[in-house]
Write a protein that holds these residues in place. Structure first.
Motif, PDB file in Angstrom:
ATOM      1  N   VAL A  20      27.271   9.365  27.737  1.00 54.34           N
ATOM      2  CA  VAL A  20      25.936   9.548  27.150  1.00 54.34           C
ATOM      3  C   VAL A  20      26.067  10.024  25.712  1.00 54.34           C
ATOM      4  O   VAL A  20      26.873  10.904  25.410  1.00 54.34           O
ATOM      5  N   THR A  21      25.282   9.413  24.828  1.00 51.88           N
ATOM      6  CA  THR A  21      25.083   9.963  23.483  1.00 51.88           C
ATOM      7  C   THR A  21      23.705  10.610  23.489  1.00 51.88           C
ATOM      8  O   THR A  21      22.683   9.930  23.630  1.00 51.88           O
ATOM      9  N   TYR A  22      23.681  11.920  23.396  1.00 48.39           N
ATOM     10  CA  TYR A  22      22.441  12.684  23.488  1.00 48.39           C
ATOM     11  C   TYR A  22      21.921  12.992  22.086  1.00 48.39           C
ATOM     12  O   TYR A  22      22.661  13.461  21.222  1.00 48.39           O
ATOM     13  N   ILE A  23      20.626  12.728  21.865  1.00 42.63           N
ATOM     14  CA  ILE A  23      20.006  12.989  20.573  1.00 42.63           C
ATOM     15  C   ILE A  23      18.721  13.801  20.781  1.00 42.63           C
ATOM     16  O   ILE A  23      17.751  13.300  21.361  1.00 42.63           O
ATOM     17  N   PRO A  24      18.689  15.063  20.353  1.00 41.43           N
ATOM     18  CA  PRO A  24      17.440  15.830  20.425  1.00 41.43           C
ATOM     19  C   PRO A  24      16.441  15.257  19.436  1.00 41.43           C
ATOM     20  O   PRO A  24      16.715  15.210  18.234  1.00 41.43           O
ATOM     21  N   ALA A  25      15.311  14.796  19.949  1.00 42.83           N
ATOM     22  CA  ALA A  25      14.331  14.118  19.089  1.00 42.83           C
ATOM     23  C   ALA A  25      13.024  14.893  19.048  1.00 42.83           C
ATOM     24  O   ALA A  25      11.938  14.336  19.235  1.00 42.83           O
ATOM     25  N   GLY A  26      13.138  16.185  18.806  1.00 45.67           N
ATOM     26  CA  GLY A  26      11.948  17.018  18.666  1.00 45.67           C
ATOM     27  C   GLY A  26      11.338  16.866  17.278  1.00 45.67           C
ATOM     28  O   GLY A  26      11.600  15.892  16.569  1.00 45.67           O
ATOM     29  N   LYS A  27      10.549  17.844  16.874  1.00 44.18           N
ATOM     30  CA  LYS A  27       9.836  17.746  15.596  1.00 44.18           C
ATOM     31  C   LYS A  27      10.788  17.573  14.422  1.00 44.18           C
ATOM     32  O   LYS A  27      10.514  16.819  13.482  1.00 44.18           O
TER      33      LYS A  27
ATOM     34  N   GLY B  82      25.526  -0.792  36.489  1.00 49.74           N
ATOM     35  CA  GLY B  82      25.955  -1.785  35.508  1.00 49.74           C
ATOM     36  C   GLY B  82      26.027  -1.337  34.068  1.00 49.74           C
ATOM     37  O   GLY B  82      26.535  -2.062  33.215  1.00 49.74           O
ATOM     38  N   VAL B  83      25.522  -0.148  33.739  1.00 47.54           N
ATOM     39  CA  VAL B  83      25.498   0.325  32.356  1.00 47.54           C
ATOM     40  C   VAL B  83      26.805   1.059  32.039  1.00 47.54           C
ATOM     41  O   VAL B  83      27.369   1.755  32.896  1.00 47.54           O
ATOM     42  N   ASP B  84      27.295   0.905  30.804  1.00 46.82           N
ATOM     43  CA  ASP B  84      28.507   1.593  30.377  1.00 46.82           C
ATOM     44  C   ASP B  84      28.221   2.857  29.573  1.00 46.82           C
ATOM     45  O   ASP B  84      28.919   3.863  29.720  1.00 46.82           O
ATOM     46  N   HIS B  85      27.206   2.803  28.714  1.00 45.80           N
ATOM     47  CA  HIS B  85      26.905   3.954  27.867  1.00 45.80           C
ATOM     48  C   HIS B  85      25.396   4.038  27.663  1.00 45.80           C
ATOM     49  O   HIS B  85      24.716   3.010  27.576  1.00 45.80           O
TER      50      HIS B  85
END
Length: 352
Positions: free
Chosen positions: A55-62, A26-29
């Motif tokens: 997918v919008t990918y966001i690296p959320a490291g330090k 059911g999810v679009d993005h």
């Protein structure tokens, strides 16, 4: 379009299934924040997510936290979810944003979601929790639903439950998950839709709006998941889970040979998490859902908005993000008149 926001740290196989199942059900993005991009196998996940059209990918490291990375996993999750909401606030195609974890799948009737009254800006997903068996190797398809007092008392009398409550029946949360309309001014906690000051708001509820929770599909997954959670920093747990969490933390902190540690991890799993699937099935208490059979075809976001979203993410990458942490309480943030002002205004504030 229906969008999810998630902060994850998992194996490539689990992330691959997480994305595929949500899109099929059911999810679009999906907006996916990778909590520790430098950890093992995360480079492979980053490569796959960055090339996925839904997918919008966001690296959320330090580096994502501009020198102020919250120690608590729950805090990072809330901040990222509300940042995703703000980034999407004026994009017309983003109709709903739901905050889900990496072990959850949104499973809903899109027509039911579309029928939510225009004046209602929050919706709730009732939880279904997959049964847990030590040696399970196949995709989970059997799920527990929240029970009424009669069935809970029956299971308690049969010795299946220590107490006749859904909290004793479910190993994970019983609170479900919430979604809000971007641009409504509402925010998200781990489970609730709230105002900017943290007050809960009325929400649309329907049993056809569900979230599948894979709390611990197997004993092996139980060990992997809790090892990762305990290593991710402080997190908030249900009070009745505190003894289990403390026992796991104590055991994993001991300098003992791995085979011995595994033996006692299995004992903790058997004592706290393994389900009596035969009894539950014979009493008709389980529901069968196979995310692998989902037929939803996700809609792509417009190319121009994909570029705009990437620009906005780059804009806030070096901005302090504590101000996006919404807590339930009486304090109210200052109002801002534009998206850019809201981003900068929120980012300049911090809360305990």
């Amino acid at each position: 379009m229906l969008v999810t926001a998630s902060t994850i740290l998992d194996t490539p196989a689990n992330v691959r299934r997480f994305v595929a199942d949500n899109l099929a059900m059911g999810v679009d993005h999906m907006v996916v924040f990778l909590d520790d991009p430098s950890a093992r196998d995360q480079d492979q996940i980053a490569d796959e997510l960055s090339r996925h059209r839904h997918v919008t990918y966001i690296p959320a490291g330090k580096g994502w936290w501009a020198g102020d990375r919250p120690q608590g996993l729950n805090v990072r999750q809330r901040i990222n979810a509300n940042l995703a909401l703000e980034l999407l606030a004026d994009m017309e195609w983003a109709e709903w944003v739901f905050h889900v974890d990496g072990d959850e799948v949104v499973a809903l009737d899109r027509e039911v979601l579309a029928s939510v009254p225009a004046g209602t800006d929050a919706a709730w997903l009732t939880p279904l929790e997959c049964v847990s068996r030590f040696g399970a190797t196949e995709r989970p398809t059997l799920y527990k639903r929240l029970l009424d007092d009669g069935d809970l008392n029956l299971l308690h009398t049969l010795g299946v439950l220590s107490r006749p409550t859904n909290r004793a029946y479910f190993h994970g949360h019983v609170l479900g998950k919430s979604g809000v309309r971007p641009g409504s001014g509402l925010r998200l906690t781990l489970h609730d839709a709230v105002t900017a000051s943290g007050d809960r708001v009325p929400r649309h509820e329907d049993t056809r709006l569900r979230v599948l929770h894979h709390d611990a599909v197997s004993g092996e997954e139980f060990v992997r998941k809790w090892t990762a959670i305990l290593a991710a920093g402080p997190a908030k747990f249900r009070k009745d889970r505190a003894p289990t969490v403390n026992a796991l933390r104590t055991l994993t902190g001991k300098n003992i040979p791995e085979p011995i540690a595994e033996k006692y991890l299995r004992r903790i799993y058997e004592a706290t998490t393994e389900d009596d699937v035969t009894t539950l099935h014979e009493l008709g208490l389980l529901e069968e859902v196979d995310p692998g059979l989902g037929t939803h075809v996700p809609r792509p976001i417009p190319d121009r908005d994909r570029a705009t979203l990437a620009e906005r993410i780059a804009e806030v990458r070096q901005v302090p993000k504590r101000g996006f942490h919404v807590v339930q309480g009486p304090r109210k943030p200052a109002r801002a008149t534009t998206r850019r002002q809201r981003l900068r205004g929120l980012a300049s504030r911090t809360r305990a």
